[in-house]
Design an enzyme around this catalytic site. Sequence first.
Site, PDB file in Angstrom:
ATOM      1  N   ASP A   1      54.299   4.818  27.437  1.00 12.83           N
ATOM      2  CA  ASP A   1      52.715   4.737  26.706  1.00 12.83           C
ATOM      3  C   ASP A   1      51.862   4.200  27.632  1.00 12.83           C
ATOM      4  OD1 ASP A   1      54.408   4.471  23.472  1.00 12.83           O
ATOM      5  OD2 ASP A   1      54.279   6.205  24.867  1.00 12.83           O
TER       6      ASP A   1
ATOM      7  N   ARG B   1      44.711   8.168  16.542  1.00 15.86           N
ATOM      8  CA  ARG B   1      45.985   8.140  16.187  1.00 15.86           C
ATOM      9  C   ARG B   1      46.663   6.640  16.501  1.00 15.86           C
ATOM     10  NH1 ARG B   1      49.461  13.468  17.138  1.00 15.86           N
ATOM     11  NH2 ARG B   1      51.120  12.279  16.046  1.00 15.86           N
TER      12      ARG B   1
ATOM     13  N   LYS C   1      51.475   0.172  15.996  1.00 12.27           N
ATOM     14  CA  LYS C   1      51.622   1.735  15.147  1.00 12.27           C
ATOM     15  C   LYS C   1      52.857   1.941  15.423  1.00 12.27           C
ATOM     16  CE  LYS C   1      50.910   5.637  17.778  1.00 12.27           C
ATOM     17  NZ  LYS C   1      52.156   6.344  17.878  1.00 12.27           N
ATOM     18  N   ASN C   2      53.541   1.842  16.275  1.00  8.40           N
ATOM     19  CA  ASN C   2      54.830   2.058  16.629  1.00  8.40           C
ATOM     20  C   ASN C   2      55.930   1.157  15.976  1.00  8.40           C
ATOM     21  OD1 ASN C   2      54.053   4.283  17.712  1.00  8.40           O
ATOM     22  ND2 ASN C   2      54.656   3.809  19.924  1.00  8.40           N
TER      23      ASN C   2
ATOM     24  N   CYS D   1      52.493  13.976  19.584  1.00 13.47           N
ATOM     25  CA  CYS D   1      51.705  14.473  20.941  1.00 13.47           C
ATOM     26  C   CYS D   1      52.558  15.297  21.795  1.00 13.47           C
ATOM     27  CB  CYS D   1      51.232  12.992  21.739  1.00 13.47           C
ATOM     28  SG  CYS D   1      50.173  12.134  20.815  1.00 13.47           S
TER      29      CYS D   1
ATOM     30  N   ARG E   1      54.828  12.493  14.761  1.00 11.47           N
ATOM     31  CA  ARG E   1      56.368  12.521  15.050  1.00 11.47           C
ATOM     32  C   ARG E   1      57.311  11.553  14.100  1.00 11.47           C
ATOM     33  NH1 ARG E   1      60.443  14.633  18.183  1.00 11.47           N
ATOM     34  NH2 ARG E   1      62.139  13.010  18.894  1.00 11.47           N
TER      35      ARG E   1
ATOM     36  N   ARG F   1      60.270  17.097  23.040  1.00  9.35           N
ATOM     37  CA  ARG F   1      60.498  15.986  21.998  1.00  9.35           C
ATOM     38  C   ARG F   1      61.478  16.417  21.004  1.00  9.35           C
ATOM     39  NH1 ARG F   1      55.316  12.784  20.481  1.00  9.35           N
ATOM     40  NH2 ARG F   1      56.879  10.913  20.433  1.00  9.35           N
ATOM     41  N   PRO F   2      62.670  16.992  21.352  1.00 13.51           N
ATOM     42  CA  PRO F   2      63.748  17.410  20.360  1.00 13.51           C
ATOM     43  C   PRO F   2      64.357  16.263  19.566  1.00 13.51           C
ATOM     44  CG  PRO F   2      64.734  17.127  22.736  1.00 13.51           C
ATOM     45  CD  PRO F   2      63.330  16.790  22.842  1.00 13.51           C
ATOM     46  N   ILE F   3      65.008  16.584  18.591  1.00  9.27           N
ATOM     47  CA  ILE F   3      65.627  15.578  17.483  1.00  9.27           C
ATOM     48  C   ILE F   3      66.949  15.659  17.647  1.00  9.27           C
ATOM     49  CG2 ILE F   3      63.480  15.755  16.304  1.00  9.27           C
ATOM     50  CD1 ILE F   3      65.018  17.573  14.144  1.00  9.27           C
ATOM     51  N   ASP F   4      67.718  16.158  18.511  1.00  4.38           N
ATOM     52  CA  ASP F   4      69.191  16.457  18.596  1.00  4.38           C
ATOM     53  C   ASP F   4      69.987  15.174  18.591  1.00  4.38           C
ATOM     54  OD1 ASP F   4      67.794  15.913  21.075  1.00  4.38           O
ATOM     55  OD2 ASP F   4      69.989  16.411  22.187  1.00  4.38           O
TER      56      ASP F   4
HETATM   57  C1  EPZ Z   1      58.668   6.677  20.321  1.00  2.00           C
HETATM   58  O1  EPZ Z   1      58.778   7.999  20.366  1.00  2.00           O
HETATM   59  C2  EPZ Z   1      57.167   6.364  20.323  1.00  2.00           C
HETATM   60  N1  EPZ Z   1      56.709   6.723  19.036  1.00  2.00           N
HETATM   61  C3  EPZ Z   1      56.354   6.967  21.597  1.00  2.00           C
HETATM   62  O2  EPZ Z   1      54.987   6.525  21.617  1.00  2.00           O
HETATM   63  C4  EPZ Z   1      57.104   6.462  22.957  1.00  2.00           C
HETATM   64  O3  EPZ Z   1      56.493   6.952  24.026  1.00  2.00           O
HETATM   65  C5  EPZ Z   1      58.535   6.725  23.014  1.00  2.00           C
HETATM   66  O4  EPZ Z   1      59.233   6.215  21.664  1.00  2.00           O
HETATM   67  C6  EPZ Z   1      59.213   6.014  24.074  1.00  2.00           C
HETATM   68  O5  EPZ Z   1      59.074   4.925  24.023  1.00  2.00           O
HETATM   69  C7  EPZ Z   1      56.928   6.171  17.941  1.00  2.00           C
HETATM   70  O6  EPZ Z   1      57.544   4.914  18.018  1.00  2.00           O
HETATM   71  C8  EPZ Z   1      55.956   6.822  16.799  1.00  2.00           C
HETATM   72  P1  EPZ Z   1      62.247   8.845  22.302  1.00  2.00           P
HETATM   73  P2  EPZ Z   1      60.246   8.485  20.225  1.00  2.00           P
HETATM   74  O7  EPZ Z   1      63.077   9.308  21.192  1.00  2.00           O
HETATM   75  O8  EPZ Z   1      60.917   8.212  19.386  1.00  2.00           O
HETATM   76  C9  EPZ Z   1      64.139  12.420  24.260  1.00  2.00           C
HETATM   77  C10 EPZ Z   1      52.642   6.755  21.456  1.00  2.00           C
HETATM   78  O9  EPZ Z   1      51.946   7.090  22.319  1.00  2.00           O
HETATM   79  N2  EPZ Z   1      64.853  12.564  23.171  1.00  2.00           N
HETATM   80  O10 EPZ Z   1      62.568   7.276  22.999  1.00  2.00           O
HETATM   81  O11 EPZ Z   1      59.994  10.196  19.866  1.00  2.00           O
HETATM   82  C11 EPZ Z   1      62.562  12.534  24.301  1.00  2.00           C
HETATM   83  O12 EPZ Z   1      62.405  14.007  24.314  1.00  2.00           O
HETATM   84  C12 EPZ Z   1      54.059   7.569  21.328  1.00  2.00           C
HETATM   85  O13 EPZ Z   1      52.513   5.914  20.775  1.00  2.00           O
HETATM   86  C13 EPZ Z   1      65.687  13.747  23.129  1.00  2.00           C
HETATM   87  O14 EPZ Z   1      66.091  14.592  23.970  1.00  2.00           O
HETATM   88  O15 EPZ Z   1      60.769   8.724  21.820  1.00  2.00           O
HETATM   89  C14 EPZ Z   1      62.189  11.675  25.424  1.00  2.00           C
HETATM   90  O16 EPZ Z   1      62.187  12.522  26.487  1.00  2.00           O
HETATM   91  C15 EPZ Z   1      54.275   8.788  22.093  1.00  2.00           C
HETATM   92  N3  EPZ Z   1      66.510  13.835  21.801  1.00  2.00           N
HETATM   93  C16 EPZ Z   1      63.031  10.453  25.382  1.00  2.00           C
HETATM   94  O17 EPZ Z   1      64.172  10.962  24.567  1.00  2.00           O
HETATM   95  C17 EPZ Z   1      66.193  13.277  20.596  1.00  2.00           C
HETATM   96  O18 EPZ Z   1      66.732  13.486  19.586  1.00  2.00           O
HETATM   97  C18 EPZ Z   1      62.676   9.574  24.819  1.00  2.00           C
HETATM   98  O19 EPZ Z   1      62.149   9.695  23.575  1.00  2.00           O
HETATM   99  C19 EPZ Z   1      65.154  11.950  20.868  1.00  2.00           C
HETATM  100  C20 EPZ Z   1      64.437  11.975  21.985  1.00  2.00           C
END
Ligand code: EPZ
Length: 418
Positions: A305, A397, A22-23, A116, A92, A121-124
């Site tokens: 995960d 999902r 999926k990811n 989820c 997401r 989950r910010p996007i900064d």
């Molecule tokens: C991906 O999410 C996966 N989803 C998540 O899987 C997985 O838990 C995560 O990576 C970590 O491995 C997909 O690939 C679709 P991150 P993503 O950005 O990209 C913080 C599942 O169950 N952050 O690596 O959203 C964030 O809040 C899902 O399959 C910021 O602060 O994860 C988190 O604390 C759940 N600012 C940390 O980084 C940002 O702009 C890791 O998030 C982006 C992230």
Amino acid sequence: MQKLFINGGKKLYGKIKIDKSKNAILPLLAGAIMVEGEVVFEDVPPLSDVVNMCKILQSLGGSVVWQENNLVVDMTNLSAHDILSPLASKLRSSIFALGPLLSRAKIAKIAYPGGCEIGLRPIDIHLSAMRTLGAKIVEKNGYIYANGSAMEGADIVLDFPSVGATENAMMGAVLTRGITRIFNSAKEPEIVDLQNFLNKCGAKISGAGTNQITVEGVSKLHGCLYSTIPDRISGGSFLLTVAMCGGDVEIENFLPYHNQALLSKIKQTACFYDIKNDKIKIRSDGKLTTFGEVETAVYPGFPTDLQPQIMALASVCEGYTLIEENLFESRFLHVSELKKMGADIRCKNNVCIVHGKDKLFGAEVSSADLRGGMALVMAGLRGEGYTTVSGVEYIDRGYYQIEKILSQVGADIKRIEE
Ligand code: EPZ
């Protein structure tokens, strides 16, 4: 409303075949936005997140057709660049369209993503990467308005090795003139898969899987046939399920080098496993000793995960287990539900202590997120008596027809309408 109805206590025997990741497929579908031509993704599971990502591509003017298990995507006639909130808020991965739209169309309007509820989950970091490439970005009324007409290759340093931000930065650079280097990039296997897919379409990316990725901008991408990697989180989830319930199951499409952190924990629990190429055979009598502790980390550390699922396992491992969640600030939503089934779990901030019991008991429980839902299913399968798991839409999902997969190895589980 759909629920899963489980009569627990059965050991599991037989074979499970793991689907494509999926990811991995979700960012690849976003990457297809940049391709002028037909892309055939092989053997894609029709997960609800995948179906919603396909709706996003169609809303942008793309053609998306299922041909048996293959997904045929053609974004040649990209005719829109806005993703509205009803669609964007479903998952997401809608934010993964930002880089591709800026790369190809030099403009994007995207509502904030969903996903989820496991943290803010910010996007900064995503937005900062796009701004470093020269995109003008304004956030207003829950939307991101982006203009990429002045974008050019640059050095991007990610404040945190975010998986999604790494993928967005890579894609934002693919059709942007000049050289882009992404420092402190995430190293997950799904990022290597994205590099391999985009390069097969004519991109020039190197370094995925390390903490520095280099992208040389090209003018156009062409179509291709692509087969993504298997889902390491599904594979790990079912491995933990068999360990917890007991039995003897062969799991196919399991790549051990994608799950080294998990295997190092499993081998400490008195389960036995044997690996041959992409198959793992696991045997367990369900009487387990604890692996001691686990701390979630970015890849190749223990994956967040799989944290809910290994907590379910720990709840029946003799001894005390410490579980530390370091990626998301609210990823213990499954704890209260596991406690309804007899688990002994105490949490403070991002740490839980689990005191293993040899028995769990059926209960009415509710999923609040995808992986937490899987943990509840695992506990229901192990527990004595009947368990009803609601919030099945979360589980769907990431696990396609989970009740069928588990029934095929002897679980007494069915999907009911209530
Ligand atoms: C991906 O999410 C996966 N989803 C998540 O899987 C997985 O838990 C995560 O990576 C970590 O491995 C997909 O690939 C679709 P991150 P993503 O950005 O990209 C913080 C599942 O169950 N952050 O690596 O959203 C964030 O809040 C899902 O399959 C910021 O602060 O994860 C988190 O604390 C759940 N600012 C940390 O980084 C940002 O702009 C890791 O998030 C982006 C992230």
